[in-house]
Design a protein around this motif. Sequence first.
Motif, PDB file in Angstrom:
ATOM      1  N   GLY A  31     -83.924 -56.306  24.505  1.00 31.55           N
ATOM      2  CA  GLY A  31     -83.335 -55.489  23.816  1.00 31.55           C
ATOM      3  C   GLY A  31     -82.226 -54.625  24.656  1.00 31.55           C
ATOM      4  N   ARG A 109     -81.449 -63.862  19.114  1.00 28.30           N
ATOM      5  CA  ARG A 109     -82.032 -63.882  18.035  1.00 28.30           C
ATOM      6  C   ARG A 109     -83.739 -63.898  18.268  1.00 28.30           C
ATOM      7  N   PRO A 112     -86.022 -60.284  17.965  1.00 28.61           N
ATOM      8  CA  PRO A 112     -86.684 -59.645  16.637  1.00 28.61           C
ATOM      9  C   PRO A 112     -87.879 -60.766  16.167  1.00 28.61           C
ATOM     10  N   ARG A 113     -87.865 -62.238  16.518  1.00 26.49           N
ATOM     11  CA  ARG A 113     -88.896 -62.838  16.326  1.00 26.49           C
ATOM     12  C   ARG A 113     -90.133 -62.586  16.976  1.00 26.49           C
ATOM     13  N   GLN A 115     -90.783 -59.607  18.162  1.00 25.60           N
ATOM     14  CA  GLN A 115     -91.122 -58.318  17.827  1.00 25.60           C
ATOM     15  C   GLN A 115     -92.052 -58.471  16.342  1.00 25.60           C
ATOM     16  N   GLU A 116     -91.523 -59.282  15.417  1.00 19.99           N
ATOM     17  CA  GLU A 116     -92.254 -59.565  14.289  1.00 19.99           C
ATOM     18  C   GLU A 116     -93.326 -60.262  14.677  1.00 19.99           C
ATOM     19  N   HIS A 192     -76.995 -55.785   8.260  1.00 21.15           N
ATOM     20  CA  HIS A 192     -76.870 -56.663   9.515  1.00 21.15           C
ATOM     21  C   HIS A 192     -75.343 -57.154   9.583  1.00 21.15           C
ATOM     22  N   ALA A 200     -84.359 -60.165  10.620  1.00 19.79           N
ATOM     23  CA  ALA A 200     -84.047 -59.882  11.892  1.00 19.79           C
ATOM     24  C   ALA A 200     -83.634 -58.418  12.237  1.00 19.79           C
ATOM     25  N   TRP A 203     -85.708 -54.841  12.875  1.00 22.12           N
ATOM     26  CA  TRP A 203     -86.200 -54.448  13.918  1.00 22.12           C
ATOM     27  C   TRP A 203     -85.450 -53.663  14.573  1.00 22.12           C
ATOM     28  N   SER A 204     -84.240 -53.352  14.349  1.00 21.13           N
ATOM     29  CA  SER A 204     -83.275 -52.494  15.013  1.00 21.13           C
ATOM     30  C   SER A 204     -83.903 -51.029  14.590  1.00 21.13           C
ATOM     31  N   ARG A 351     -79.016 -48.776  19.716  1.00 22.56           N
ATOM     32  CA  ARG A 351     -80.305 -48.374  19.455  1.00 22.56           C
ATOM     33  C   ARG A 351     -80.540 -46.707  19.653  1.00 22.56           C
TER      34      ARG A 351
END
Length: 364
Positions: A31, A109, A112-113, A115-116, A192, A200, A203-204, A351
Amino acid sequence: MKRAGAFVEDRELDDIVALLPPLLQAVDRLGFVARHFDPPQFGELMAAVGEPDAALAAERPRLDAWPAAMAPVGTALATAADAALAAYAELRAAPDQEDGLAAVFRALRHGPRAQEALYPLARGLPPVGRFFLDPDRRDDADLVKRLAEAPESEVTGVIHGGGEPGARGAFSIYVPEYYDAALAWPVVFALHGGSGNGRAFLWSWVREARSRGAIVVAPTAVGRTWAIQGGDADTPNLHRILDLVRTHWSVDETRLLLGGMSDGGTFSYVSGLEPGSPFTHLAPTSAAFHPVMASYADRDRLQGLPIHITHGALDWMFDVGMAREAATALQAAGAAVTYLEIPDLAHTWPREANNPVLDWLGVA
């Protein structure tokens, strides 16, 4: 300890204790890279980040021998760890690629994957739960208790709709686990950038929405990017998604925000300035703007319309002068403009601006 229908033996518990700190640190540092990415300074940025993946790589083999009964937890941890490790490997290789700039974006990219993959563990693993809170609220005992006591529900957490997650025209939603239908909830539509997708980009916003109490909707553009020019299939799709949200959740009709990054921010102008727009607040970030947008916009729509513009002084795609002109033109046309210029921001998602935007929206 019991989680996901399986008892965690001492060995697996030791593995989790050893793996989580470097995993969460590695994802957090991704991040940092995403926030501070500026092509001319990429080498210095990577040097500052160091090698947080080294400790993660050393602990990752612990998951290889986990029993099948622990698959839900082990798979989530392994998926997140592998995504983070892939991101660092690709970031370091990017300068040697012909398309180095695009290679950096592809590498990011994976963040976010990761985090998911981690998020389903937030309820059962306190360090993961704290990771998905705003840093200033991680020691908020009342908030932590609310999250811990919130019942599991099909209408809270991360939900995907409209097709395959991240597909054109689909959308992803986050609803706080402590959602109460008796209350009216603010809604943030987060659009986005040109090469992204809603799955994706969600997650921001999850940390801040989970900490403060807001529903976040992250749609994916119908076409290759948002309908900035030509026919507009995106505005009707956004309206359909909003109607669906209204059907399933209790929303505050006075706090419906449309905002986004880059092309998404530009489209929040294009769609949000239309006279029939249902959105009460606009929040474009790092967006392109031409003064003609203000001159063509509906006069009645603009009067008093709250618009929060965020832009970086170092933006290399859309010069900061464009944002300053937007603020001046929209203010002159009658909008209630708030302008936030971030000195060290290039063309990335800031952020740290999420909380000021939620303050402006009136979210506690």
